[in-house]
Design a protein around this motif. Structure first.
Motif, PDB file in Angstrom:
ATOM      1  N   ARG A 226       0.837  -1.212   0.000  1.00  0.00           N
ATOM      2  CA  ARG A 226       0.000   0.000   0.000  1.00  0.00           C
ATOM      3  C   ARG A 226       0.867   1.256   0.000  1.00  0.00           C
ATOM      4  N   GLU A 227       1.943   1.217   0.795  1.00  0.00           N
ATOM      5  CA  GLU A 227       2.834   2.379   0.852  1.00  0.00           C
ATOM      6  C   GLU A 227       3.511   2.582  -0.515  1.00  0.00           C
ATOM      7  N   GLY A 228       3.781   1.488  -1.235  1.00  0.00           N
ATOM      8  CA  GLY A 228       4.335   1.596  -2.598  1.00  0.00           C
ATOM      9  C   GLY A 228       3.380   2.380  -3.484  1.00  0.00           C
ATOM     10  N   GLU A 229       2.092   2.061  -3.363  1.00  0.00           N
ATOM     11  CA  GLU A 229       1.092   2.793  -4.168  1.00  0.00           C
ATOM     12  C   GLU A 229       1.056   4.268  -3.771  1.00  0.00           C
ATOM     13  N   THR A 230       1.026   4.523  -2.461  1.00  0.00           N
ATOM     14  CA  THR A 230       0.938   5.912  -1.986  1.00  0.00           C
ATOM     15  C   THR A 230       2.136   6.738  -2.456  1.00  0.00           C
ATOM     16  N   PHE A 319      11.272  -3.052   8.118  1.00  0.00           N
ATOM     17  CA  PHE A 319      12.388  -2.707   7.221  1.00  0.00           C
ATOM     18  C   PHE A 319      12.109  -2.894   5.731  1.00  0.00           C
ATOM     19  N   MET A 320      11.009  -3.557   5.380  1.00  0.00           N
ATOM     20  CA  MET A 320      10.822  -3.869   3.951  1.00  0.00           C
ATOM     21  C   MET A 320      10.420  -2.672   3.093  1.00  0.00           C
ATOM     22  N   THR A 321      10.035  -1.568   3.723  1.00  0.00           N
ATOM     23  CA  THR A 321       9.635  -0.395   2.931  1.00  0.00           C
ATOM     24  C   THR A 321      10.839   0.451   2.509  1.00  0.00           C
ATOM     25  N   VAL A 322      12.004   0.210   3.113  1.00  0.00           N
ATOM     26  CA  VAL A 322      13.194   1.025   2.805  1.00  0.00           C
ATOM     27  C   VAL A 322      13.438   1.106   1.284  1.00  0.00           C
ATOM     28  N   PRO A 323      13.508  -0.032   0.561  1.00  0.00           N
ATOM     29  CA  PRO A 323      13.747   0.086  -0.891  1.00  0.00           C
ATOM     30  C   PRO A 323      12.627   0.802  -1.639  1.00  0.00           C
ATOM     31  N   ILE A 324      11.407   0.668  -1.136  1.00  0.00           N
ATOM     32  CA  ILE A 324      10.250   1.306  -1.802  1.00  0.00           C
ATOM     33  C   ILE A 324      10.361   2.831  -1.675  1.00  0.00           C
ATOM     34  N   HIS A 325      10.708   3.293  -0.481  1.00  0.00           N
ATOM     35  CA  HIS A 325      10.860   4.740  -0.278  1.00  0.00           C
ATOM     36  C   HIS A 325      12.022   5.285  -1.111  1.00  0.00           C
ATOM     37  N   LEU A 326      13.143   4.539  -1.131  1.00  0.00           N
ATOM     38  CA  LEU A 326      14.302   5.015  -1.895  1.00  0.00           C
ATOM     39  C   LEU A 326      14.002   5.016  -3.397  1.00  0.00           C
ATOM     40  N   LEU A 327      13.278   4.007  -3.844  1.00  0.00           N
ATOM     41  CA  LEU A 327      12.922   3.948  -5.270  1.00  0.00           C
ATOM     42  C   LEU A 327      12.025   5.139  -5.646  1.00  0.00           C
ATOM     43  N   ALA A 328      11.037   5.414  -4.820  1.00  0.00           N
ATOM     44  CA  ALA A 328      10.136   6.545  -5.107  1.00  0.00           C
ATOM     45  C   ALA A 328      10.934   7.849  -5.136  1.00  0.00           C
ATOM     46  N   TYR A 329      11.856   7.982  -4.198  1.00  0.00           N
ATOM     47  CA  TYR A 329      12.661   9.216  -4.156  1.00  0.00           C
ATOM     48  C   TYR A 329      13.504   9.355  -5.427  1.00  0.00           C
ATOM     49  N   LYS A 330      14.236   8.292  -5.774  1.00  0.00           N
ATOM     50  CA  LYS A 330      15.124   8.364  -6.951  1.00  0.00           C
ATOM     51  C   LYS A 330      14.324   8.601  -8.226  1.00  0.00           C
ATOM     52  N   LEU A 331      13.160   7.954  -8.332  1.00  0.00           N
ATOM     53  CA  LEU A 331      12.343   8.170  -9.529  1.00  0.00           C
ATOM     54  C   LEU A 331      11.850   9.611  -9.593  1.00  0.00           C
ATOM     55  N   SER A 332      11.515  10.184  -8.447  1.00  0.00           N
ATOM     56  CA  SER A 332      11.058  11.581  -8.439  1.00  0.00           C
ATOM     57  C   SER A 332      12.195  12.497  -8.892  1.00  0.00           C
ATOM     58  N   GLN A 333      13.423  12.121  -8.538  1.00  0.00           N
ATOM     59  CA  GLN A 333      14.596  12.903  -8.955  1.00  0.00           C
ATOM     60  C   GLN A 333      14.794  12.814 -10.465  1.00  0.00           C
ATOM     61  N   VAL A 334      14.744  11.562 -10.972  1.00  0.00           N
ATOM     62  CA  VAL A 334      14.912  11.346 -12.413  1.00  0.00           C
ATOM     63  C   VAL A 334      13.868  12.165 -13.176  1.00  0.00           C
ATOM     64  N   LYS A 335      12.662  12.202 -12.640  1.00  0.00           N
ATOM     65  CA  LYS A 335      11.576  12.913 -13.327  1.00  0.00           C
ATOM     66  C   LYS A 335      11.548  14.401 -12.979  1.00  0.00           C
ATOM     67  N   LYS A 336      12.565  14.835 -12.220  1.00  0.00           N
ATOM     68  CA  LYS A 336      12.722  16.250 -11.849  1.00  0.00           C
ATOM     69  C   LYS A 336      11.464  16.818 -11.165  1.00  0.00           C
ATOM     70  N   ILE A 337      10.906  16.023 -10.272  1.00  0.00           N
ATOM     71  CA  ILE A 337       9.722  16.486  -9.535  1.00  0.00           C
ATOM     72  C   ILE A 337      10.175  17.211  -8.278  1.00  0.00           C
ATOM     73  N   ASP A 338       9.658  18.382  -8.090  1.00  0.00           N
ATOM     74  CA  ASP A 338      10.015  19.190  -6.921  1.00  0.00           C
ATOM     75  C   ASP A 338       9.129  18.759  -5.742  1.00  0.00           C
TER      76      ASP A 338
END
Ligand SMILES: N[C@@H]1[C@@H](O)[C@H](O)[C@@H](COP(=O)(O)O)O[C@@H]1O
Length: 355
Positions: A226-230, A319-338
């Motif tokens: 669910r957190e992945g979706e959010t 601990f299993m959400t750590v990669p999900i949060h990091l992935l969302a962050y990095k993708l937001s960076q790649v997509k230049k989302i502020d």
């Protein structure tokens, strides 16, 4: 302002602080809890609700009673029939969510006792609620929360243990090894972050092409899906689903697209074999199927991520959400989302969804 990634890196420190202080943080309010409670109802929305789903199987197991999560708006407007022996817990990390403030007021006005878990003690939630539980971490500046979500899971697990102890459901002999297991996970968080960071780094260029991410989890990892979706919706702003394993198999699989990116979340628990069957099917129809697993999985492929912690499946949401949060962050960076500035500054002015 600190980023999602900065906050993920702060999680080991916040966990350590909560594990040192939880008795002081919760003692006064725990003392007020009725010893005759028969069930727990949690009111939360967004990431706080996802965190509650992550903690729920553990809580129910420790308390040996039903624990359910209700959407505050539905509860306040349509379901205000709380049993006398229900323990009501409202969660709002920031303490400004309109629907959470409302449900606390309505429950208290109807004579119910509500405990509110928040990091901002003088927020509207902190001011309205008569029994405030301090999350034990600073207010998270980044609105797309990561550390706060994880600390909520830890807080809920420790609260469940303390309440179980107080109501005679958990002896000190049983309490000690469970606490030791949680502390052991907390100690391994830096290694989890390291593994997750390199997995994200190695796969980010492929993930950047995704039109939709689908997260599938079971047990404690349902909250993670669910957190992945959010997070994907809010921070990456592409389409995302977060489903429970059997729920996904019940029908959503029919909406499968060959170019979906699917992330299976395996706490290496009871439903591991069911998930393996689903993956067999998915791999026939979709190119990009990834698995994030808690411990070591023998069938792991080169694109999968093992977080290296072999533990009780009920604790894996810590601990299993750590990669999900990091992935969302990095993708937001790649997509230049502020992420530091609101995409729609007029939203709260019009809706007052945050007060
Ligand atoms: N966009 C955010 C969500 O990411 C957050 O999870 C939710 C709940 O926040 P809180 O826990 O402070 O009530 O609020 C906002 O809507």
């Amino acid at each position: 302002m600190k980023s999602i990634e900065d906050y993920v890196h702060l999680e080991p420190k916040y966990y350590e602080a909560v594990l040192q202080n939880y008795e002081d943080l919760f003692a006064k309010q725990i003392g007020q809890i009725n010893n005759n409670i028969t069930n727990v109802v949690i009111y939360a929305t967004g990431s706080s609700s996802n965190a509650a789903y992550g903690a729920l199987p553990f809580m129910s197991n420790i308390l040996k009673m039903p624990v359910k999560i209700e959407e505050p708006s539905i509860a306040e407007n349509y379901l205000l029939h709380v049993e006398q022996n229900s323990l009501c817990i409202a969660i709002s990390q920031g303490g400004h969510s309109y629907s959470v403030v409302k449900i606390i007021q309505r429950l208290q006005d109807a004579g119910n006792t509500v405990f509110a878990l928040t990091s901002e003690l003088d927020s509207p939630v902190g001011q309205v609620c008569h029994h405030v539980l301090d999350m034990g971490m600073p207010v998270e500046e980044m609105p797309y929360v990561s550390a706060g979500y994880s600390v909520e899971i830890l807080d809920l697990m420790l609260l469940a243990m303390l309440i179980a102890q107080k109501t005679g459901k958990l002896s000190s002999v049983e309490f000690t090894p469970i606490l030791a297991e949680i502390k052991n996970i907390a100690r391994q968080m830096p290694e989890v972050i390291k593994r997750a960071s390199s997995w994200v780094e190695n796969n980010i260029s492929k993930f950047a092409t995704a039109k939709r991410l689908v997260f599938i989890g079971y047990g404690a990892a349902y909250g993670v899906s669910r957190e992945g979706e959010t997070k994907t919706t809010e921070a990456v702003r592409i389409s995302a689903w977060g489903k429970e394993l059997e729920e996904y198999m019940h029908g959503p699989y029919l909406g499968l697209n060959a170019d979906d990116f699917i992330i299976c979340l395996d706490p290496m628990g009871k439903l591991h074999d069911r998930l393996a069957l689903l993956k067999r099917f998915l791999n026939k129809h979709v190119k990009n199927v990834y698995t994030i697993c808690a411990g070591k999985d023998e069938s792991e492929t080169a694109v999968d991520l093992s977080l290296g912690i072999t533990t009780n499946e009920l604790l894996t949401s810590l601990f299993m959400t750590v990669p999900i949060h990091l992935l969302a962050y990095k993708l937001s960076q790649v997509k230049k989302i502020d992420l530091q500035h609101s995409a729609y500054p007029d939203f709260d002015q019009i809706t007052a969804s945050k007060i």
